[in-house]
Design an enzyme around this catalytic site. Structure first.
Site, mmCIF file in Angstrom:
data_model
loop_
_atom_site.group_PDB
_atom_site.id
_atom_site.type_symbol
_atom_site.label_atom_id
_atom_site.label_comp_id
_atom_site.label_asym_id
_atom_site.label_seq_id
_atom_site.Cartn_x
_atom_site.Cartn_y
_atom_site.Cartn_z
ATOM 1 N N ASP A 1 0.812 -1.227 0.000
ATOM 2 C CA ASP A 1 0.000 0.000 0.000
ATOM 3 C C ASP A 1 0.839 1.267 0.000
ATOM 4 O O ASP A 1 0.500 2.247 -0.665
ATOM 5 C CB ASP A 1 -0.887 0.045 1.238
ATOM 6 C CG ASP A 1 -1.899 -1.089 1.255
ATOM 7 O OD1 ASP A 1 -2.128 -1.671 0.186
ATOM 8 O OD2 ASP A 1 -2.445 -1.374 2.335
HETATM 9 N N1 LIG Z 1 2.101 1.318 10.570
HETATM 10 C C1 LIG Z 1 0.970 1.684 11.113
HETATM 11 O O1 LIG Z 1 0.965 2.352 12.135
HETATM 12 C C2 LIG Z 1 -0.319 1.293 10.510
HETATM 13 C C3 LIG Z 1 -1.442 1.412 11.280
HETATM 14 C C4 LIG Z 1 -2.668 1.069 10.718
HETATM 15 C C5 LIG Z 1 -2.732 0.636 9.417
HETATM 16 N N2 LIG Z 1 -1.616 0.534 8.683
HETATM 17 C C6 LIG Z 1 -1.725 0.140 7.283
HETATM 18 O O2 LIG Z 1 -0.844 -0.892 6.995
HETATM 19 C C7 LIG Z 1 -0.434 -0.781 5.638
HETATM 20 C C8 LIG Z 1 1.047 -0.831 5.672
HETATM 21 O O3 LIG Z 1 1.514 -0.908 4.347
HETATM 22 P P1 LIG Z 1 2.634 -1.905 3.956
HETATM 23 O O4 LIG Z 1 3.015 -1.541 2.599
HETATM 24 O O5 LIG Z 1 3.680 -1.944 5.012
HETATM 25 O O6 LIG Z 1 1.937 -3.308 4.048
HETATM 26 P P2 LIG Z 1 0.703 -3.856 3.162
HETATM 27 O O7 LIG Z 1 0.239 -2.873 2.202
HETATM 28 O O8 LIG Z 1 -0.254 -4.386 4.168
HETATM 29 O O9 LIG Z 1 1.369 -4.969 2.340
HETATM 30 C C9 LIG Z 1 2.061 -6.013 2.956
HETATM 31 C C10 LIG Z 1 2.426 -6.966 1.872
HETATM 32 O O10 LIG Z 1 3.370 -7.899 2.397
HETATM 33 C C11 LIG Z 1 3.188 -9.118 1.715
HETATM 34 N N3 LIG Z 1 3.612 -10.193 2.605
HETATM 35 C C12 LIG Z 1 2.979 -10.691 3.680
HETATM 36 N N4 LIG Z 1 3.688 -11.652 4.238
HETATM 37 C C13 LIG Z 1 4.798 -11.815 3.486
HETATM 38 C C14 LIG Z 1 5.913 -12.679 3.545
HETATM 39 N N5 LIG Z 1 6.041 -13.613 4.521
HETATM 40 N N6 LIG Z 1 6.877 -12.574 2.608
HETATM 41 C C15 LIG Z 1 6.761 -11.638 1.637
HETATM 42 N N7 LIG Z 1 5.716 -10.810 1.535
HETATM 43 C C16 LIG Z 1 4.754 -10.887 2.451
HETATM 44 C C17 LIG Z 1 1.727 -9.216 1.378
HETATM 45 O O11 LIG Z 1 1.593 -9.703 0.052
HETATM 46 P P3 LIG Z 1 1.471 -11.251 -0.235
HETATM 47 O O12 LIG Z 1 0.323 -11.734 0.566
HETATM 48 O O13 LIG Z 1 1.302 -11.325 -1.703
HETATM 49 O O14 LIG Z 1 2.768 -11.862 0.218
HETATM 50 C C18 LIG Z 1 1.242 -7.773 1.405
HETATM 51 O O15 LIG Z 1 0.861 -7.295 0.143
HETATM 52 C C19 LIG Z 1 -0.955 0.509 5.106
HETATM 53 O O16 LIG Z 1 -2.091 0.316 4.315
HETATM 54 C C20 LIG Z 1 -1.326 1.257 6.360
HETATM 55 O O17 LIG Z 1 -2.379 2.159 6.154
HETATM 56 C C21 LIG Z 1 -0.403 0.842 9.212
#
Ligand SMILES: NC(=O)c1ccc[n+]([C@@H]2O[C@H](COP(=O)([O-])OP(=O)(O)OC[C@H]3O[C@@H](n4cnc5c(N)ncnc54)[C@H](OP(=O)(O)O)[C@@H]3O)[C@@H](O)[C@H]2O)c1
Ligand SMILES: NC(=O)c1ccc[n+]([C@@H]2O[C@H](COP(=O)([O-])OP(=O)(O)OC[C@H]3O[C@@H](n4cnc5c(N)ncnc54)[C@H](OP(=O)(O)O)[C@@H]3O)[C@@H](O)[C@H]2O)c1
Lengths: 102, 464, 102, 464
Positions: free
Chosen positions: B394
Site C-alpha cells: 500500500d
Molecule cells: N504502521 C501503522 O501504524 C499502521 C497502522 C494502521 C494501518 N496501517 C496500514 O498498513 C499498511 C502498511 O503498508 P505496507 O506496505 O507496510 O503493508 P501492506 O500494504 O499491508 O502490504 C504487505 C504486503 O506484504 C506481503 N507479505 C505478507 N507476508 C509476506 C511474507 N512472509 N513474505 C513476503 N511478503 C509478504 C503481502 O503480500 P502477499 O500476501 O502477496 O505476500 C502484502 O501485500 C498501510 O495500508 C497502512 O495504512 C499501518
C-alpha cells in the site's frame, strides 16, 4: 478566600496536556514504538494508588475486601512497569549509529 | 513524611516522566530518557511507601506482590520477539486499564484511606473523578483484550458488525452517564458495580466492529484512554505524579492515533466506526490476474542490484511477517561490499504500528542514520537505480495519487515508481492491508519476486 | 495533611517553564521580533497586581503612600500592554504571502 | 467573585497567553495568536476589577490611568518606525521592570490587601518572593534603560570598563543576598529600600561594560529577567496568570539569547562579561586598504543582474540603517519583470535583533514565502548567478570557516562566495559588527558598490 486545591490540580492537568502535546510531537517517528511501550510503563504509576489501597486500614486483617483489590492492582501495575521499561530498554539498545571504523 | 514534601516528590517524579518522553526525540538521548522514567517510578513508589509509613506485615506482602508482578513483566520483556510488539503493547494496556479499575474499586470501598470522605458519603467531586476513571479503565481493559486477541490471531481480524450496533453503543453511552449521575446522587453500591460491568461491555462492543488491520490506531486510542483513566484516578488520589502522567499519556496516544490516521489519509471516525478492511480482496484479486506481469528470480534480482550504483530498500509489513530483517541486513552488507550505495526508506505507516519497521531494522543492527523518513528520501527515488520493495504494498501504491475514488487517495506514498527499476518481494499478487490492487506490479520496469521475503532475500545473498 | 498552595504554584511554575521552552522553540525565526514585543505585552499582566494595589484599602484617601505606587505601576503597565500588542499587530499585519494573482 | 472562579479565570488567561506564543509558529496563525493574547489580558484585567469589587472613585482613577498609559502606548506603537524596534523593546522592558518594582513596593507597604500578613509582619515566603521580584525588576529597569540609551545612540556604544568591575559586581551580588536575608529577619524598611537602590545600581553596572553591538543579546536577557520578576511577584500575589506568564517570558528570553549566541558562535558568558566590540576597527582598517578591490557602479550592477537567471539577496544591518527595504523591493520587482528568479536569504543574526530583517522585508511587502532561512537556501548559492549583499558583512565572512583564530570562527555563514558573482553594497571597506576584515571584498568575482544602500539600490532601479 482560599482556593480549592482542585483548581490547582486542574491547572496542573491542563498544563501537562500542553507539555504532552509538544513533547510527543518532538519524538522522532523512528522511536514511536518505544514511545508506546514507555508511556505504558509510566502510566502504571497508578501503582501508588494500589499501594495505598493495599496498606490501608487495620493491619490485622491483611486481605480484607478493599485491600485485596489493591494487591491485585499492584501485581498488574508491576508487570507493566517492569515489562514496559525493560522492553523499551531492550528496543532502545538496538538503535545504533553507524560505527566510524567501518 | 509531610504532605508537602510528598507532593514535591510526586512533582519531581512527574517531571522525570516528562524528561523520559523528551529523551525520545533522538536515539542518542533516548536511553537516558528511559532511565529518567525508571528513576521517576522508583521515587513515586518509594515515597508512597514512606508516606504510608506502616511497615507492618502488609508491607511485606506488597513487596512480594511487586516482585511477583515484576518477575512476570521482566520475563515477558526479555522473551517477547520484536515482531510481537503490537500485541504486547495491547496486552500491557489492558493491565493498566484493569489496575485503574481495581484502584477505583478500593477507593470506593475504603474512601477513608484516600481522604475522600467515608463509605456511603464520598465527596461528589471525588466520586465523579473515580467513576470516570473506573469507566475509562474498564473500557480500556476489555477493549485492549479484544485488540490483543485480534492482533495475536486468536480471534479473527474481520470486523464483527450487526444491525443497530452504533445505536446500541450510543444507548450504552447514555446509560453510563445515567449511572454516574445516580451513583453520585445515591451512593448505592449497585450503581457502581453496574457502571463497571457496563463499561466492560462497552469496551468489547467498541472494538469488535473494527478490522484487525485497524488495530494499531485502536491501540494508540486505548493508550490515550488509559492515560485519561490514570488522570481521573490521579484527581481522586490528589496525586500530582498521576495527573501529570495521565495527561502526558493521554496526549501521547491521541497524537499517535492522529499521526497514523493522517499517514493513511483516513479520518479518525472512519476508523472508529469500523468495517474497514472487511476484505473484499477476493473481488479485486480476480479479473486482474490476467494482466501481464514480469516474473523474476533471485539471480535476476542479484544481478540488477550488484550493477546498480544506488539501491533504496522499502520494507513493509511483509518483512515483519517473514522476519526478514536479519537476512535483509546481510544482503545490504553484501551489496555495500560491491560498492553499491544503499539506504532504507520508511513510510510513516509501513508495518502495523508507528515505528514498527524502525524497531525491526534496529534489531537487525541497521544503523539508524541509514534509515530515512518519507520526506527525507522521497526525492531520491528519481535518481536511484533499484527500489527493493520487501513486503510493502500500500505504501508504494501510486493509486493514492491518481484515483480520487480509491480508499487510500491522498495518502502520501513512497515514489518507488520513479526509480529505474522496482523489485517487489511478496508471495502473490494479492493486495495489502487496504485491499486494493497495486498498479505497479504490471509496469514495465517492475520485476516481481514471488516468494517469502526471508527466503528470497537469502537466495539473493547466495547469488551475490 | 493539607498541601501548601505554594507547592501547587511551584508545580504550575515549573510546568510553565517546560511549555515556554517548547512553545518558543516552535516559533519560526522570521517572527522572533514580534515574539519579543508580544512577550513584552503579556508580561505586563503584572497590571493585575497594580490594580489591586491601587484600589486597596480605604476609599477616602485615594492617593496614600501605598496606592500611589499602584497607580504609577498601572500607567507603566498600560503603556506596555497597549504599545506591545499594537506594535505586534502592526508587524504581523505586514507578513503576507505571495498573492496568487501575480 | 469567589476565589475559585477567579483562579479559573486567571488560569484561562494564562492559557490564552500560551496560545498567543504558539500562534507565532507561523505567520498565518500569528494574528490569531495576538488576538488570544489580547483576550487573555482583557480577562485578567476584567476579573481583577470584579474581584476588588470596590467601584469607588478609586476605580475611576484606575480607568483614567489605564487610559493615559494606553494612549501613550498606542501612540508609540503607531509612530515608531520599524527600524527602531530594538530600542522600543528595550524601552518597554524597562517599564515592565519598574512596574514590578512598584507593585512589590505597594505589596510591602500594604501587605494586608494582598493577604500576605500585616505591615512589619509579612510572611517570610512572600517576603522572599517579593524581594526577588523587586530586585530582578529593578535590575531589569536600569539595565534596559542603559540598553535603550546605547541602542538609540544617546549613549556611546563602546563598552565602559574599569578596574575591579567584575569584583564590584560580585560584591554587590553578595550584598543583595545579604539584604534579602536581613530584610526577612528584621522586616526593617531601610533594608527594603536599600535593596531596591542597590539593584538599580547593579542593573547599570551589569550593562555598561557590554558593547552597543551586543545589546540584542542583552535585550533578550533582560526580557527573560522581566519574566522571572513577574513570576516572583506572581508568587507573592498568588496569581496563576502571572506565574504562567512569568515562566513563559522567562524561558522565551533565555532561548532567544541562546539562539543569538549560537548564531554568533559566542558563549553567553563571553557576551555578558563584556568588552566585545571594543572597536579596534581602526587597526584592521589600516594596512588593508592597499589590496586591490573591484569597484563598480549602479550600471554594472544592473547589467549583471538583468542578465542573471537567478539572484539571491542577502540583507544585513546596513539595509536597516539605510532604510533600503522599500527600494530593494522595487528593484526585485523590476528584476522579476525581466524574468530573473529572486529570493532572499536571511542569516539568523543578520541585523541587530533576531528576526530583524524579516520584519523590515515584511514592511516592504516582500511575501514571506520568498524569504528563506540559512539552512533552507545555503545550498542554492552554488547555482546562483549573482548574490546581492546589501549592508551585510559578518554573516558572509568566510573567515568564520577558515580561521580558527577569528572571533567569529565556527559561526555558520551564508555561502555567498559560492555564487558566480557577488555584489557588495556598503559605504566603505570598513568591517561590520565583529570588527574583522572580510576577505570576500578582494576576490575576483566580487564587485564592490560603495554607496548608501538605499541610494545605490535606487540608482540600480533607474538603470534597469
Ligand atoms: N504502521 C501503522 O501504524 C499502521 C497502522 C494502521 C494501518 N496501517 C496500514 O498498513 C499498511 C502498511 O503498508 P505496507 O506496505 O507496510 O503493508 P501492506 O500494504 O499491508 O502490504 C504487505 C504486503 O506484504 C506481503 N507479505 C505478507 N507476508 C509476506 C511474507 N512472509 N513474505 C513476503 N511478503 C509478504 C503481502 O503480500 P502477499 O500476501 O502477496 O505476500 C502484502 O501485500 C498501510 O495500508 C497502512 O495504512 C499501518
Ligand atoms: N541579529 C541579531 O540578533 C544580532 C544580535 C547581536 C549581534 N549581531 C551581530 O550583528 C552582525 C550582523 O551581521 P550583518 O552582516 O547583518 O551586519 P554587519 O556585519 O554589522 O555589517 C553591516 C554592514 O553594513 C554596512 N552599512 C552600514 N550602514 C550602511 C548604509 N547606510 N548603507 C550601506 N551599507 C551600510 C556597514 O559597512 P560600511 O560602514 O562600509 O557601510 C557594515 O559593514 C553579526 O556580526 C552578528 O553577530 C546580531
Amino acid at each position: 478566600m482560599e482556593i480549592d486545591p482542585f483548581i490547582f490540580r486542574l491547572s496542573i492537568f491542563i498544563l501537562s496536556i500542553f507539555i504532552g502535546y509538544y513533547v510527543v510531537w518532538s519524538v522522532t517517528p523512528s522511536l514511536h514504538t518505544p514511545l508506546m511501550s514507555v508511556t505504558n510503563a509510566i502510566s502504571s504509576v497508578i501503582i501508588v494508588g494500589a499501594i495505598i489501597a493495599a496498606l490501608a486500614g487495620n493491619s490485622e486483617i491483611i486481605f480484607n475486601k478493599a485491600n485485596i483489590f489493591g494487591y491485585l492492582a499492584i501485581v498488574l501495575a508491576a508487570i507493566n512497569i517492569f515489562g514496559g521499561f525493560l522492553v523499551t530498554q531492550r528496543m532502545l539498545a538496538m538503535y545504533k549509529k553507524k560505527r566510524k571504523d567501518k | 513524611m509531610s504532605a508537602n514534601l510528598l507532593a514535591v516528590f510526586y512533582l519531581i517524579s512527574g517531571i522525570l516522566f516528562i524528561l523520559a518522553l523528551r529523551g525520545l526525540s533522538s536515539p542518542e538521548t533516548s536511553r537516558k530518557g528511559n532511565l529518567f522514567g525508571i528513576i521517576g517510578m522508583a521515587i513515586a513508589i518509594g515515597v508512597t511507601f514512606l508516606s504510608v509509613g506502616n511497615f507492618s506485615s502488609g508491607f511485606l506482602y506488597v513487596l512480594i506482590f511487586i516482585l511477583v508482578g515484576g518477575s512476570i513483566g521482566s520475563i515477558i520483556a526479555f522473551k517477547i520477539p520484536m515482531t510481537a510488539m503490537p500485541e504486547l503493547v495491547a496486552g500491557f494496556h489492558s493491565l493498566v486499564g484493569l489496575a485503574a479499575v481495581f484502584v477505583a474499586i478500593s477507593a470506593y470501598l475504603n474512601p477513608e484511606v484516600f481522604n475522600i470522605g467515608s463509605t456511603g458519603n464520598i465527596k461528589i467531586a471525588s466520586l465523579i473523578e473515580m467513576s470516570l476513571g473506573a469507566a475509562i479503565g474498564a473500557i480500556t481493559f476489555t477493549g485492549s483484550i479484544i485488540a490483543f486477541l485480534k492482533l495475536r490471531g486468536i480471534m479473527s481480524g474481520s470486523p464483527i458488525t450487526f444491525l443497530g450496533q452504533h445505536f446500541l453503543n450510543l444507548a450504552l453511552g447514555i446509560i453510563l452517564i445515567g449511572l454516574i449521575y445516580y451513583l453520585c446522587k445515591t451512593q448505592i453500591n449497585t450503581w457502581f458495580w453496574t457502571l463497571i460491568l457496563v463499561s466492560f461491555a462497552v469496551g468489547v462492543l467498541l472494538i469488535i466492529p473494527i478490522g484487525g488491520a485497524d488495530m494499531p490506531v485502536v491501540i494508540s486510542m486505548l493508550n490515550s484512554y488509559s492515560g485519561w483513566a490514570a488522570a481521573g484516578i490521579g484527581f481522586t488520589l490528589e496525586n500530582t505524579a498521576l495527573i501529570i502522567t495521565g495527561a502526558l499519556v493521554g496526549s501521547s496516544g491521541a497524537i499517535l492515533s492522529y499521526i497514523m490516521c493522517k499517514g493513511m489519509n483516513r479520518s479518525f471516525f472512519n476508523v472508529i466506526l469500523g468495517g474497514f478492511g472487511a476484505t473484499d480482496q477476493s473481488s479485486s484479486e480476480k479479473g486482474k490476474e490476467q494482466k501481464p506481469v514480469k516474473n523474476g528470480n533471485a539471480d535476476d534480482a542479484a544481478f540488477l542490484m550488484k550493477n546498480a550504483s544506488s539501491v533504496i530498500i522499502v520494507p513493509g509489513y511483509g518483512m515483519a511477517v517473514a522476519q526478514a530483517q536479519h537476512a535483509l541486513r546481510e544482503m545490504v552488507d553484501a551489496l555495500k561490499k560491491n560498492g553499491v550505495k544503499v539506504s532504507y526508506a520508511i513510510h510513516p505507516v509501513a508495518g502495523r504500528m508507528p515505528g514498527h519497521m524502525n524497531v525491526l531494522l534496529a534489531e537487525a543492527n541497521v544503523p539508524y542514520d541509514e534509515v530515512f523518513e518519507l520526506e527525507e528520501i522521497n526525492n531520491d527515488f528519481a535518481n536511484c537505480d533499484v527500489a527493493y520493495v520487501i513486503g510493502a504494498n500500500d505504501v508504494t501504491n501510486p493509486v493514492a495519487k491518481s484515483d480520487p475514488q480509491s480508499p487510500i487517495y491522498g495518502m502520501p506514498i513512497l515514489d518507488v515508481e520513479k526509480s529505474k527499476s522496482v523489485l517487489f518481494v511478496k508471495r502473490s499478487l494479492s493486495p495489502g492491508y487496504a485491499g486494493i490492487d497495486n498498479d505497479l506490479f504490471y509496469r514495465d520496469n517492475t520485476l516481481m519476486l514471488f516468494a517469502d521475503a526471508k527466503k528470497m532475500t537469502e537466495d539473493i545473498i547466495k547469488s551475490l
